[in-house]
Enzyme design. Structure first.
Site, short mmCIF file in Angstrom:
data_model
loop_
_atom_site.label_atom_id
_atom_site.label_comp_id
_atom_site.label_asym_id
_atom_site.label_seq_id
_atom_site.Cartn_x
_atom_site.Cartn_y
_atom_site.Cartn_z
N ASP A 89 33.38 41.59 36.63
CA ASP A 89 31.93 41.73 36.54
C ASP A 89 31.53 43.16 36.19
O ASP A 89 32.30 44.10 36.37
CB ASP A 89 31.26 41.30 37.85
N GLU A 184 32.74 42.34 42.21
CA GLU A 184 33.08 43.61 42.87
C GLU A 184 31.86 44.51 42.95
O GLU A 184 31.64 45.19 43.94
CB GLU A 184 34.20 44.30 42.09
#
Ligand SMILES: [Zn+2]
Length: 420
Positions: A89, A184
């Site tokens: 991400d 994350e």
């Protein structure tokens, strides 16, 4: 032979896929589009020879490369299973839609004007690290989005390392486990991660940091909840009777040391940070973050908070102040100290790529720290990305190449050291 162009192509292919995570989402992963890249990675891992690559219900992609140690090898049965972990991400506050990677070959050492928005300029004067990159191939976004090198550089570097192992079957390695994770950036990367099933003995995240860096420390973190009780009466008839909890709380916050805040600290200094207040005349609450690199430091901050609260209470007769401390996370260094070789071997690997290792501390928590406390020691190895979380993100292809070499070297070191 190292193939920088295949590393560049792979990286460019990954950054074009929008994988922005979301802080407000309640789902897991926080955005469905992260799976667009995760699905690609399942197939790329399979192409690299990791036939068991699969995505689970949460979006975690895991895969195994079996050891190729011959039956008579002295490390056989002794070399631990090493995990390689990166997140897919990108930062939630800057758009990652329609990323157009720009490749600046033979960088001339000057300012880099981003063509999609020429007002966005990566200035050599603001970026001391850029001076060392003259002549290199620098990759940036076009000025309208972030690049997403954090952490698609790490993803691409892991896959490139796996390809090189496939193409060089004589390079011996133990069992390798790979994990690509979502979310994350919103602090939820390990929420559903199954450490047991991952079954690595030690792991490395390959994530945002400059060439040669090795992160083996994070903050110790607590949260402190202060509750002030006052006494409410009709304000027209309050003289000598009202005790305003809001005023007491404001007093307390203002009496805390001004040089121990996030705004006034850096490097290895900790802080005491009010992040939320709520309440009314009869009751007011504040939530503080307490951060330091040591548990003793946390205790000191908590003592300061307690003493300051006591003084505020005495200054406002009739008020009562209570303090509740909750543990958030701890410095991963405490755990790594029990297996110092995890970091020592990484340093050795960095040295073998011709770099000087730099151990650094993260002024925050990391997925690696959480994994460490879940039972899988996971320091962080550099991916080479700079200025992450913004439109001025940049990364030299040569540093990505160094990261690939470092990954391969650390696997070598583990095999060599396990023979003894
Ligand atoms: Zn990252």
């Amino acid at each position: 032979m190292p193939d920088r162009e295949s590393l560049l192509d792979r990286f460019a292919r990954y950054v074009r896929i929008d994988t922005q995570s979301s802080e407000s989402s309640q789902t897991y992963p926080s955005t469905e589009k992260q799976k667009d890249l995760l699905r690609v990675l399942v197939s790329d891992l399979a192409d690299a020879g990791l036939g068991d690559a699969a995505m689970d219900e949460w979006g975690y992609v895991t895969a195994t490369l079996a050891s190729n140690l011959p039956p008579d090898h002295p490390s056989l049965g002794k070399v631990p299973t090493i995990g390689l972990v990166a997140h897919v991400d990108t930062y939630h506050e800057v758009s990652g839609t329609d990323v157009k990677p720009q490749v600046h070959r033979n960088y001339d050492g000057g300012d880099i004007v981003l063509p999609g928005d020429p007002s966005i300029v990566i200035r050599a004067a603001d970026e001391p690290a850029l001076a060392a990159c003259k002549g290199m191939t620098i990759i940036t976004a076009d000025g309208t989005t972030l690049l997403g090198a954090d952490d698609k550089a790490g993803v691409a570097e892991i896959l490139e390392a796996l390809w090189r192992l496939k193409e060089n079957p004589s390079r011996l390695h133990g069992t390798i486990r790979v994990a690509f994770t979502p979310d994350e950036e919103v602090g939820r990367g390990t929420e559903h991660f199954d450490v047991k099933q991952f079954a690595a003995d030690f792991a490395y995240t390959i994530d945002g940091s400059g060439v040669g860096e090795l992160e083996d420390e994070t903050f110790c973190a607590d949260s402190a909840h202060v509750t002030v009780k006052g006494a409410d009466v009709h304000p027209g008839y309050a003289k000598g009777k009202m005790v305003n909890a809001l005023r007491v709380l404001a007093d307390l916050i203002m009496a805390l040391p001004p040089d121990r805040t996030p705004e006034t600290t850096e490097l290895r200094q900790g802080y005491l940070h009010p992040i939320n207040v709520s309440g009314n005349v009869s009751e007011a609450k504040a939530h503080f973050l307490v951060r330091d690199f040591t548990e003793e430091g946390l205790r000191e901050f908590e003592a300061v908070l307690r003493e300051t609260a006591g003084r505020s209470e005495r200054k406002h007769p009739g008020s009562t102040i209570t303090l509740e401390i909750k543990e958030s996370y701890r410095n991963m260094r405490y755990l790594i100290n029990t297996h110092a070789e995890v970091v020592d071997y990484a340093e050795e690997a960095i040295r073998r790529t011709g770099l000087t290792p730099r151990r650094t501390s993260v002024r925050g928590g990391t997925d690696g720290a959480r994994l460490s406390y879940m039972g899988l020691l996971t320091p962080n190895l550099f991916d080479g990305s700079m200025n992450f979380h913004g439109k001025k993100e940049w990364i030299p292809l040569e540093w990505m190449e160094k990261a690939v070499e470092t990954i391969l070297n650390v696997l070598d070191v583990w095999v060599e050291k396990s023979a003894k």
